[in-house]
Design an enzyme around this catalytic site. Structure first.
Site, PDB file in Angstrom:
ATOM      1  N   SER A   1      21.909  -3.841  -0.364  1.00 23.81           N
ATOM      2  CA  SER A   1      21.223  -4.114  -1.625  1.00 23.81           C
ATOM      3  C   SER A   1      20.682  -5.534  -1.589  1.00 23.81           C
ATOM      4  O   SER A   1      21.210  -6.394  -0.857  1.00 23.81           O
ATOM      5  CB  SER A   1      22.210  -3.981  -2.795  1.00 23.81           C
ATOM      6  OG  SER A   1      21.689  -4.523  -3.988  1.00 23.81           O
TER       7      SER A   1
ATOM      8  N   TYR B   1      30.000  -4.892  -7.266  1.00 28.70           N
ATOM      9  CA  TYR B   1      28.985  -4.212  -6.459  1.00 28.70           C
ATOM     10  C   TYR B   1      28.329  -5.200  -5.496  1.00 28.70           C
ATOM     11  O   TYR B   1      28.215  -4.928  -4.294  1.00 28.70           O
ATOM     12  CB  TYR B   1      27.941  -3.599  -7.399  1.00 28.70           C
ATOM     13  CG  TYR B   1      26.785  -2.919  -6.701  1.00 28.70           C
ATOM     14  CD1 TYR B   1      26.865  -1.580  -6.343  1.00 28.70           C
ATOM     15  CD2 TYR B   1      25.608  -3.611  -6.426  1.00 28.70           C
ATOM     16  CE1 TYR B   1      25.802  -0.947  -5.715  1.00 28.70           C
ATOM     17  CE2 TYR B   1      24.544  -2.986  -5.793  1.00 28.70           C
ATOM     18  CZ  TYR B   1      24.645  -1.659  -5.443  1.00 28.70           C
ATOM     19  OH  TYR B   1      23.588  -1.038  -4.822  1.00 28.70           O
TER      20      TYR B   1
END
Length: 266
Positions: A144, A157
């Site tokens: 990400s 996350y």
């Protein structure tokens, strides 16, 4: 070493592909002629994906569960022994800041196990299959932009994706003398339901997936970004760290994978 993969003869595993990025990539691999196995936690949603993706194979599996990962690997050894592409895509995202996070630890542990423990363990289980045959292989870990730019709205996350990025660099180093490439896919925000239906924003899913699939097919990139994660500023920031890794990675002798699937000392 870079060896082209014939997608018409490829056997592909994509985790977390009931919807979103995994589903879109499965569609593209199927269209290219690959055999594709997808996984997901929800059997009903996985069944719906099978109706949408004609010819796909499915296997219900929770990537956060180590025993489920063992069962998935056993299933692949029995039904897909020619596996040569693994895309670790399964993910969840809890959008809660550190100061506001009063959830039971088990909820946070599930996020960590899904995003980090899952792909690390699954790769370990599947590497003997990927290295057993002489076909070129590929492991693609989906990280990400948050792996590089921490996101205060999704801190666990972000931390897990940063750790997965670090692991991916080391895995690529460990497999450098084999036919198995290691690629990091670095999405920006993409229009999926990752963070829940209310957080459906970002780059159009089809545009993103087309670009990622094209880059995977070309086989000449170790890191694949899109939009914000493929800008000059974003890429330039990685150059120093890549150079430092190349300089410092040989400080101590380590064991690496060899071309014949064994182990060598480096």
């Amino acid at each position: 070493m870079t060896v082209p993969i014939d997608l018409r003869a490829a056997s592909v595993l994509i985790t977390g592909a009931s919807a979103g990025i995994g589903h879109a990539l499965a569609e593209r691999f199927l269209a290219a002629g690959s055999r594709v196995l997808i996984t997901g936690r929800n059997a009903e949603r996985l069944g719906a994906a099978r109706e949408q993706l004609k010819g796909v194979d499915i296997f219900a599996s929770d990537i956060s569960d180590p025993e489920a990962r063992e069962r998935l690997a056993a299933h692949i050894r029995q039904t897909l022994p020619g596996l040569n592409i693994v895309i670790n895509n399964a993910g969840i995202q809890r959008r809660v800041s550190l100061a506001a996070d009063d959830a039971p630890w088990s909820e946070r542990q599930t996020e960590i196990d899904t995003l980090l423990s899952g792909p690390v363990h699954l790769n370990h289980l599947l590497l003997p299959i990927l290295l057993a045959h002489e076909r070129p292989g590929l492991i693609a870990n989906v990280t990400s932009g948050g792996a590089y730019i921490p996101q205060p709205f999704a801190p666990i996350y972000s931390a897990c994706k940063a750790a997965l990025h670090s692991y991916t660099v080391n895995l690529r180093h460990a497999l450098a003398h084999t036919r198995c490439r290691v690629v990091e896919i670095i999405p920006p925000a993409v229009k999926t339901a990752l963070a829940g239906p209310a957080a459906n924003h970002g780059a159009p899913l089809d545009d993103f997936s087309d670009a990622i699939f094209l880059a995977l097919s070309a086989g000449d990139a170790d890191e694949i970004g899109y939009g914000m994660t493929d800008t000059a500023m974003f890429n330039e920031a990685k150059i120093v760290y890549r150079s430092l890794f190349e300089t410092l990675s040989t400080r101590f002798p380590i064991t690496v994978y060899s071309e014949d699937g064994g182990r060598d000392e480096e």
